[in-house]
Scaffold this motif. Structure first.
Motif, PDB file in Angstrom:
ATOM      1  N   HIS A  11     -12.417  26.978 115.226  1.00  0.00           N
ATOM      2  CA  HIS A  11     -14.017  26.817 113.900  1.00  0.00           C
ATOM      3  C   HIS A  11     -13.767  27.852 112.997  1.00  0.00           C
ATOM      4  N   MET A  12     -14.840  27.683 111.728  1.00  0.00           N
ATOM      5  CA  MET A  12     -14.941  27.793 109.815  1.00  0.00           C
ATOM      6  C   MET A  12     -13.500  28.940 109.551  1.00  0.00           C
ATOM      7  N   ASP A  13     -13.500  29.755 110.432  1.00  0.00           N
ATOM      8  CA  ASP A  13     -13.504  30.861 109.762  1.00  0.00           C
ATOM      9  C   ASP A  13     -12.376  31.015 109.730  1.00  0.00           C
ATOM     10  N   GLN A  14     -10.936  29.732 110.669  1.00  0.00           N
ATOM     11  CA  GLN A  14      -9.659  29.205 110.673  1.00  0.00           C
ATOM     12  C   GLN A  14      -9.599  28.191 109.561  1.00  0.00           C
ATOM     13  N   ILE A  15     -10.172  26.931 109.874  1.00  0.00           N
ATOM     14  CA  ILE A  15      -9.979  26.568 108.742  1.00  0.00           C
ATOM     15  C   ILE A  15     -10.139  26.865 107.348  1.00  0.00           C
ATOM     16  N   MET A  16     -10.997  27.180 107.139  1.00  0.00           N
ATOM     17  CA  MET A  16     -11.438  28.179 105.713  1.00  0.00           C
ATOM     18  C   MET A  16     -10.001  29.417 104.969  1.00  0.00           C
ATOM     19  N   THR A  17      -9.638  30.067 106.337  1.00  0.00           N
ATOM     20  CA  THR A  17      -8.737  30.871 106.186  1.00  0.00           C
ATOM     21  C   THR A  17      -7.648  30.103 105.728  1.00  0.00           C
ATOM     22  N   GLU A  18      -6.501  28.692 106.456  1.00  0.00           N
ATOM     23  CA  GLU A  18      -5.632  28.856 107.039  1.00  0.00           C
ATOM     24  C   GLU A  18      -5.878  27.524 105.526  1.00  0.00           C
ATOM     25  N   GLN A  19      -6.935  26.999 105.345  1.00  0.00           N
ATOM     26  CA  GLN A  19      -6.865  25.508 104.036  1.00  0.00           C
ATOM     27  C   GLN A  19      -7.117  25.759 102.995  1.00  0.00           C
ATOM     28  N   ASN A  20      -7.413  27.516 102.726  1.00  0.00           N
ATOM     29  CA  ASN A  20      -7.848  28.440 101.209  1.00  0.00           C
ATOM     30  C   ASN A  20      -9.014  27.880 100.718  1.00  0.00           C
ATOM     31  N   LEU A  21     -10.143  27.243 101.486  1.00  0.00           N
ATOM     32  CA  LEU A  21     -11.561  26.630 101.383  1.00  0.00           C
ATOM     33  C   LEU A  21     -12.517  27.008 101.817  1.00  0.00           C
ATOM     34  N   THR A  22     -13.677  27.146 100.942  1.00  0.00           N
ATOM     35  CA  THR A  22     -14.875  27.608 101.113  1.00  0.00           C
ATOM     36  C   THR A  22     -15.434  27.217 102.427  1.00  0.00           C
ATOM     37  N   ASN A  23     -16.333  27.815 102.427  1.00  0.00           N
ATOM     38  CA  ASN A  23     -17.616  26.918 103.746  1.00  0.00           C
ATOM     39  C   ASN A  23     -18.045  25.278 103.022  1.00  0.00           C
ATOM     40  N   ASP A  24     -18.338  25.685 102.154  1.00  0.00           N
ATOM     41  CA  ASP A  24     -18.805  24.511 101.580  1.00  0.00           C
ATOM     42  C   ASP A  24     -17.919  22.487 100.978  1.00  0.00           C
ATOM     43  N   GLN A  25     -17.163  23.545  99.765  1.00  0.00           N
ATOM     44  CA  GLN A  25     -16.044  22.715 100.826  1.00  0.00           C
ATOM     45  C   GLN A  25     -15.352  22.060 101.610  1.00  0.00           C
ATOM     46  N   VAL A  26     -15.682  22.801 102.632  1.00  0.00           N
ATOM     47  CA  VAL A  26     -14.895  22.017 104.172  1.00  0.00           C
ATOM     48  C   VAL A  26     -15.587  21.067 104.580  1.00  0.00           C
ATOM     49  N   MET A  27     -17.081  21.487 104.105  1.00  0.00           N
ATOM     50  CA  MET A  27     -18.424  20.459 104.720  1.00  0.00           C
ATOM     51  C   MET A  27     -18.635  18.698 103.751  1.00  0.00           C
ATOM     52  N   GLU A  28     -18.111  19.298 102.341  1.00  0.00           N
ATOM     53  CA  GLU A  28     -17.497  18.332 101.518  1.00  0.00           C
ATOM     54  C   GLU A  28     -16.941  17.401 102.391  1.00  0.00           C
ATOM     55  N   ARG A  29     -14.749  18.138 101.965  1.00  0.00           N
ATOM     56  CA  ARG A  29     -14.327  17.439 102.314  1.00  0.00           C
ATOM     57  C   ARG A  29     -14.222  16.773 104.121  1.00  0.00           C
ATOM     58  N   LEU A  30     -14.973  16.865 104.861  1.00  0.00           N
ATOM     59  CA  LEU A  30     -15.382  16.486 105.638  1.00  0.00           C
ATOM     60  C   LEU A  30     -15.939  15.615 106.396  1.00  0.00           C
ATOM     61  N   LYS A  31     -17.138  15.456 104.979  1.00  0.00           N
ATOM     62  CA  LYS A  31     -18.127  14.273 104.645  1.00  0.00           C
ATOM     63  C   LYS A  31     -17.239  12.812 104.076  1.00  0.00           C
ATOM     64  N   MET A  32     -16.199  13.538 103.506  1.00  0.00           N
ATOM     65  CA  MET A  32     -15.409  12.098 103.272  1.00  0.00           C
ATOM     66  C   MET A  32     -13.777  11.530 103.748  1.00  0.00           C
ATOM     67  N   LEU A  33     -14.226  12.005 105.332  1.00  0.00           N
ATOM     68  CA  LEU A  33     -12.784  11.850 105.974  1.00  0.00           C
ATOM     69  C   LEU A  33     -12.996  10.552 106.443  1.00  0.00           C
ATOM     70  N   PRO A  34     -12.807   9.081 106.699  1.00  0.00           N
ATOM     71  CA  PRO A  34     -12.987   7.837 106.687  1.00  0.00           C
ATOM     72  C   PRO A  34     -13.366   7.747 108.627  1.00  0.00           C
ATOM     73  N   VAL A  35     -14.248   8.522 108.561  1.00  0.00           N
ATOM     74  CA  VAL A  35     -14.976   8.119 110.513  1.00  0.00           C
ATOM     75  C   VAL A  35     -15.792   7.438 109.503  1.00  0.00           C
ATOM     76  N   PRO A  36     -16.794   7.227 110.711  1.00  0.00           N
ATOM     77  CA  PRO A  36     -17.962   5.693 111.257  1.00  0.00           C
ATOM     78  C   PRO A  36     -19.222   7.234 110.597  1.00  0.00           C
ATOM     79  N   ARG A  37     -19.879   7.095 109.645  1.00  0.00           N
ATOM     80  CA  ARG A  37     -21.069   7.678 109.482  1.00  0.00           C
ATOM     81  C   ARG A  37     -21.977   7.700 110.631  1.00  0.00           C
ATOM     82  N   GLY A  38     -22.299   9.241 111.044  1.00  0.00           N
ATOM     83  CA  GLY A  38     -22.644  10.054 112.095  1.00  0.00           C
ATOM     84  C   GLY A  38     -21.310  11.213 112.787  1.00  0.00           C
TER      85      GLY A  38
END
Length: 244
Positions: free
Chosen positions: A210-237
């Motif tokens: 869940h997002m708590d784990q991601i933000m805590t372990e990666q030292n990122l905010t919710n918005d930063q996580v969501m922006e990074r996820l958009k940049m992953l090399p995966v197909p749109r959607g």
């Protein structure tokens, strides 16, 4: 023969958990306690997460977790999720007792959360508590009441209000998870190793973190996580966010 009470094994302690004292530690801590335990107890304030406590107490995260599990075993603390304004909460059946003000629970809440110029009425506290819902973040919840003409943050401590709801069984935390269909497919075929030089967030897209784990372990905010996820090399959607 001296008998000692038997307690159930406490749950696992995670870095994003927030320990909240159920007893007055200054009255029971003495110099014979384990040094690490003393250091950890001194940093428990009901706000700091386990990882932060470990850092401020200058102890390893693993030792801090062991110390907190020890406190859990003797029922001297309880664990809550770390508070973020991006977090979501929803009512539990206990909300009915809050609405009926059973045993003066609303009055107790007012004394715990009120600050500012005046005490918030019971009607408004009940209205606020009952207006949480899955998929609605604390930030959105605040904006809804602000648009309705009530500057809620000027009258109540939001973190304490949510904390009260959780402790009293009126609310539960709704966690946000991220799933990548492509990554799940790679797990199914045994090719789940992250791409070389790829984003470390990839390993969190299996729907089990869940997002708590991601933000805590990666030292990122919710918005930063969501922006990074958009940049992953995966197909749109390919990326899906769900709440549970």
């Amino acid at each position: 023969m001296k008998l000692f009470p038997h307690h159930a094994n406490p749950p696992a302690v995670k870095g994003w958990h927030v320990p909240v004292a159920r007893t007055k530690f200054p009255e029971i801590v003495d110099p014979t306690w384990d040094i690490t335990l003393q250091k950890v107890v001194a940093k428990i304030d009901g706000v700091s997460d386990v990882r932060r406590i470990a850092h401020e107490a200058s102890v390893s995260l693993d030792l801090a977790k062991i110390a907190i599990r020890h406190l859990l075993y003797y029922d001297t603390i309880l664990l809550l999720d770390i508070f973020f304004f991006s977090s979501c909460y929803a009512p539990r059946p206990g909300i009915h007792d809050f609405i009926r003000n059973v045993d003066g629970i609303v009055d107790e809440c007012a004394g715990y959360v009120s600050h500012g110029r005046a005490r918030v009425s019971n009607y408004l506290l009940i209205r606020f508590m009952a207006s949480f819902s899955p998929g609605k973040s604390i930030k959105e919840w605040i904006m809804i009441h602000r648009e309705a003409g009530f500057e809620i943050m000027s009258y109540i401590d939001i973190r304490r209000f949510v904390q009260f709801g959780i402790i009293k069984g009126c609310l539960y935390r709704v966690h946000k998870y991220v799933v990548s269909k492509q990554y799940l497919a790679s797990l199914a075929t045994g090719q789940s190793k992250p791409f070389a030089g790829g984003d470390p967030l990839q390993k969190y897209t299996d729907g089990c973190h869940h997002m708590d784990q991601i933000m805590t372990e990666q030292n990122l905010t919710n918005d930063q996580v969501m922006e990074r996820l958009k940049m992953l090399p995966v197909p749109r959607g390919d990326i899906t966010v769900f709440y549970r």
